[in-house]
Design an enzyme around this catalytic site. Structure first.
Site, PDB file in Angstrom:
ATOM      1  N   GLU A 239     -22.927  -7.152   0.418  1.00 35.98           N
ATOM      2  CA  GLU A 239     -22.787  -7.927  -0.824  1.00 35.98           C
ATOM      3  C   GLU A 239     -21.465  -8.855  -0.495  1.00 35.98           C
ATOM      4  OE1 GLU A 239     -24.371  -8.765  -3.189  1.00 35.98           O
ATOM      5  OE2 GLU A 239     -25.906  -7.411  -3.840  1.00 35.98           O
ATOM      6  N   CYS A 273     -17.192 -12.221  -7.884  1.00 33.73           N
ATOM      7  CA  CYS A 273     -17.919 -12.897  -6.907  1.00 33.73           C
ATOM      8  C   CYS A 273     -19.014 -13.716  -7.501  1.00 33.73           C
ATOM      9  CB  CYS A 273     -18.754 -11.975  -5.892  1.00 33.73           C
ATOM     10  SG  CYS A 273     -19.448 -10.678  -7.041  1.00 33.73           S
TER      11      CYS A 273
HETATM   12  P1  NAD Z   1     -12.262  -7.127   1.930  1.00 36.55           P
HETATM   13  O1  NAD Z   1     -13.549  -7.513   2.830  1.00 36.55           O
HETATM   14  O2  NAD Z   1     -11.044  -7.595   2.627  1.00 36.55           O
HETATM   15  O3  NAD Z   1     -12.419  -5.452   2.067  1.00 36.55           O
HETATM   16  C1  NAD Z   1     -13.429  -4.964   1.521  1.00 36.55           C
HETATM   17  C2  NAD Z   1     -13.235  -3.464   1.755  1.00 36.55           C
HETATM   18  O4  NAD Z   1     -13.553  -3.397   3.172  1.00 36.55           O
HETATM   19  C3  NAD Z   1     -12.192  -2.691   1.528  1.00 36.55           C
HETATM   20  O5  NAD Z   1     -12.289  -1.430   1.201  1.00 36.55           O
HETATM   21  C4  NAD Z   1     -11.330  -2.677   2.899  1.00 36.55           C
HETATM   22  O6  NAD Z   1     -10.430  -1.786   3.181  1.00 36.55           O
HETATM   23  C5  NAD Z   1     -12.508  -2.477   3.900  1.00 36.55           C
HETATM   24  N1  NAD Z   1     -12.385  -3.280   5.311  1.00 36.55           N
HETATM   25  C6  NAD Z   1     -11.621  -4.044   5.696  1.00 36.55           C
HETATM   26  N2  NAD Z   1     -11.983  -4.131   6.953  1.00 36.55           N
HETATM   27  C7  NAD Z   1     -12.681  -3.284   7.381  1.00 36.55           C
HETATM   28  C8  NAD Z   1     -13.312  -3.240   8.652  1.00 36.55           C
HETATM   29  N3  NAD Z   1     -12.990  -3.647   9.589  1.00 36.55           N
HETATM   30  N4  NAD Z   1     -14.516  -1.923   8.612  1.00 36.55           N
HETATM   31  C9  NAD Z   1     -14.747  -1.452   7.643  1.00 36.55           C
HETATM   32  N5  NAD Z   1     -14.210  -1.630   6.130  1.00 36.55           N
HETATM   33  C10 NAD Z   1     -13.072  -2.617   6.341  1.00 36.55           C
HETATM   34  O7  NAD Z   1     -12.508  -7.687   0.642  1.00 36.55           O
HETATM   35  P2  NAD Z   1     -11.562  -7.706  -0.557  1.00 36.55           P
HETATM   36  O8  NAD Z   1     -10.659  -8.744  -0.375  1.00 36.55           O
HETATM   37  O9  NAD Z   1     -11.443  -6.384  -1.003  1.00 36.55           O
HETATM   38  O10 NAD Z   1     -12.738  -8.235  -1.835  1.00 36.55           O
HETATM   39  C11 NAD Z   1     -13.019  -9.660  -1.992  1.00 36.55           C
HETATM   40  C12 NAD Z   1     -14.138 -10.306  -1.435  1.00 36.55           C
HETATM   41  O11 NAD Z   1     -15.250  -9.337  -1.832  1.00 36.55           O
HETATM   42  C13 NAD Z   1     -14.587 -11.726  -1.981  1.00 36.55           C
HETATM   43  O12 NAD Z   1     -14.959 -12.343  -1.108  1.00 36.55           O
HETATM   44  C14 NAD Z   1     -15.559 -11.296  -3.149  1.00 36.55           C
HETATM   45  O13 NAD Z   1     -16.438 -12.363  -3.156  1.00 36.55           O
HETATM   46  C15 NAD Z   1     -16.406 -10.061  -2.237  1.00 36.55           C
HETATM   47  N6  NAD Z   1     -17.042  -9.580  -3.435  1.00 36.55           N
HETATM   48  C16 NAD Z   1     -18.615  -9.620  -3.441  1.00 36.55           C
HETATM   49  C17 NAD Z   1     -19.370  -8.944  -4.566  1.00 36.55           C
HETATM   50  C18 NAD Z   1     -20.794  -9.028  -4.473  1.00 36.55           C
HETATM   51  O14 NAD Z   1     -21.514  -8.374  -5.090  1.00 36.55           O
HETATM   52  N7  NAD Z   1     -21.323 -10.071  -3.447  1.00 36.55           N
HETATM   53  C19 NAD Z   1     -18.682  -8.272  -5.409  1.00 36.55           C
HETATM   54  C20 NAD Z   1     -17.330  -8.186  -5.481  1.00 36.55           C
HETATM   55  C21 NAD Z   1     -16.608  -8.798  -4.810  1.00 36.55           C
END
Ligand code: NAD
Length: 500
Positions: A239, A273
């Protein structure tokens, strides 16, 4: 995971972007410690995964009851580390309860074995069963720090999986609640476990002996995870980000449409999002829409006090991203109609609800996820141009069409290049558990919610059973060969030759 305090353990202490005060402390699960947590989850899966849904139901009901009774406590934790409006925090919990209620009531029915047609193998029955896939690793972001980890968790648990959740390191306390509430509600040991840390801990969860990864977060990280999981063909649910378009037609209720643009543009300080990130209004409706939108934007407060509508950015660096996109757009000719300023306090960064016009698709503001309370509006000639521009995006998460005609709304919705569309509303799809939610293109893979959402956490195991002797033998397919091409052609004619 609670860990003993020792000199080796590293800790995360999130602070409130409202007050600067610590919101709590959690121990980091170092990457090398993740495998042991997953192993405990696998141990718990032996019993949890073997239960029927009816046997799991009392646990899930107790969990739901506990979440309902703990709304103030949960909201306080969410607010303490995000600074969001307390109403927004409660709305997250309502989202969780909606999904929990739906899947607890319906998982048995949704996962009932599905019988296949036996034609033309009439002497064999065939069906598909949906046993749980095993241990689910759930990785979530910071913008809805309780709803998002619980949403994936509920579908996995109701499918019969045990779960290891890795919440965002920016909002670990809200994520920790998933485990705390599950334990307090009496779920068996290790069915729900939460681990903490940054990307390296999340990455270790992907590499560990998990059977599926459900990831919500940025496209950048989603692609890394998909690549990593591909090495063992581990299924991933992604997502990711979005750039939701709102299309407003001349026959719409323009006051509703304008207020929705502001509401879903600034809700959760725009950090969502499924927020309205760009608006296309047909020329005949433009002036009235802008008047209503400017009026609505002017009545929203971004401030530090209790009566604010929107709070600070949960992650302060996001303010720079938003400011940069807006500055570039203004330099290229866009005009700020309302708001437009960043406000910084000792502890956090805020952005005024901002309405912008005179934008075009050469601007980052119209191309990339803004994730802040900025609503750019473009005047378009007609619905065709609105659709063309709405579909001119690599993202495909959600979008909305605003019109007085249901038929027109459906016709346009069917032409939108997004996984989900709302007619005369926005965001509601993300709270609507009975139908699928999920993005296409750069917005995600496989999605969640609905029947598809819970089934994603299962093995789709198909079984056939011969009623008498083996059907393949009865049909003449066994060795040594007794029939030749003439037989197969004749059989094919008998079976299919009469179809029109
Ligand atoms: P992010 O991708 O930076 O981090 C998300 C999670 O992934 C965190 O827990 C982080 O620690 C972890 N992570 C980071 N690098 C990783 C790796 N290499 N391997 C595994 N895990 C890792 O995202 P964010 O900044 O926390 O959130 C914002 C983003 O989330 C925005 O782009 C938003 O649109 C998206 N989002 C999407 C939805 C949806 O349902 N489509 C819902 C909410 C947020």
């Amino acid at each position: 995971m609670t860990q003993p305090r020792d000199n080796e353990t590293r800790w995360i202490t999130p602070t409130s972007p409202l007050t600067g005060k610590p919101a709590g402390t959690v121990a980091i699960t170092e990457p090398e410690g993740v495998a042991a947590v997953v192993e405990r989850s696998r141990g718990a899966f032996d019993d949890w995964g073997a239960m029927t849904h009816d046997e799991r139901k009392p646990y899930l009901r107790a969990f739901a009851k506990h979440v309902l009774g703990s709304m103030d406590r949960i909201a306080a934790v969410i607010v303490s580390e995000t600074g969001k409006n307390v109403g927004d925090a409660h709305a997250e919990i309502v989202g969780t309860l909606t999904a929990l209620d739906f899947y607890t009531r319906n998982a048995g029915k949704l996962l009932r074995p599905k019988k296949g047609s036996s034609w033309p193998f009439l002497t064999t029955r065939g069906w598909t069963e949906y046993p749980p896939i095993g241990v689910a690793g759930i990785i979530s972001p910071w913008n809805y720090p309780f709803y998002l980890p619980t949403l994936s968790s509920i579908q996995a648990l109701c499918a019969g999986c045990t779960i290891v959740v890795k919440p965002s390191e920016i909002t670990p306390m809200s994520g920790q609640l998933v485990e705390d509430l599950a334990i307090e509600a009496g779920l068996p040991d290790d069915v729900v476990q939460v681990i903490h840390g940054g990307g390296d801990t999340g990455s270790a969860l992907v590499d560990a002996d998990t059977d599926i990864i459900a990831f919500t977060g940025s496209g950048e990280v989603g692609k890394v995870i998909a690549g990593q999981a591909a090495k063992t063909l581990k299924p991933v649910l992604l997502e990711l980000g979005g750039k939701d378009a709102q299309i407003v037609l001349e026959d719409a209720n323009l006051r509703d449409a304008a207020r929705a643009a502001i509401t879903f543009g600034v809700f959760n300080a725009g950090q969502q999002c499924v927020g309205i990130e760009r608006v296309y209004v047909v020329a005949d409706a433009y002036d009235e829409f802008m008047e209503e939108a400017a009026d609505a934007a002017g009545r929203i407060t971004a401030a530090t006090g209790d009566h604010r509508d929107i709070g600070p950015f949960i992650s302060a660096p996001q303010a720079e991203v938003v400011e940069n996109q807006l500055d570039l757009a203004v330099a290229a000719g866009a005009r700020v109609v309302a708001g437009g300023s960043k406000l910084t306090t000792e502890h956090g960064a805020y952005f005024e609800p901002t309405l912008v016009e005179g934008v075009d698709h050469s601007m980052l503001l119209m191309q990339e996820e803004t994730f802040g309370p900025v609503i750019p509006v473009m005047k378009v000639a007609d619905e065709e141009e609105a659709l063309l521009l709405a579909n001119d995006s690599p993202y495909g998460l959600h979008g909305s069409v605003w019109t007085g005609s249901k038929q027109r709304g459906r016709r346009i919705a069917r032409r939108m290049k997004t996984g989900t569309v709302a007619i005369n509303d926005h965001l509601i799809n993300f709270l609507y558990p009975s139908i699928k939610f999920g993005g296409i293109g750069e917005s995600g893979l496989n999605g969640q919610l609905g029947e598809e959402g819970i089934k994603a956490f299962t093995i789709h195991r198909s079984i056939t059973s011969a009623r008498f002797r083996p059907t393949t033998r009865l049909m003449g397919g066994w060795m040594p060969r007794r029939v030749g091409p003439r037989y197969w052609k004749a059989l094919a004619k008998v079976l299919f030759g009469w179809r029109r």
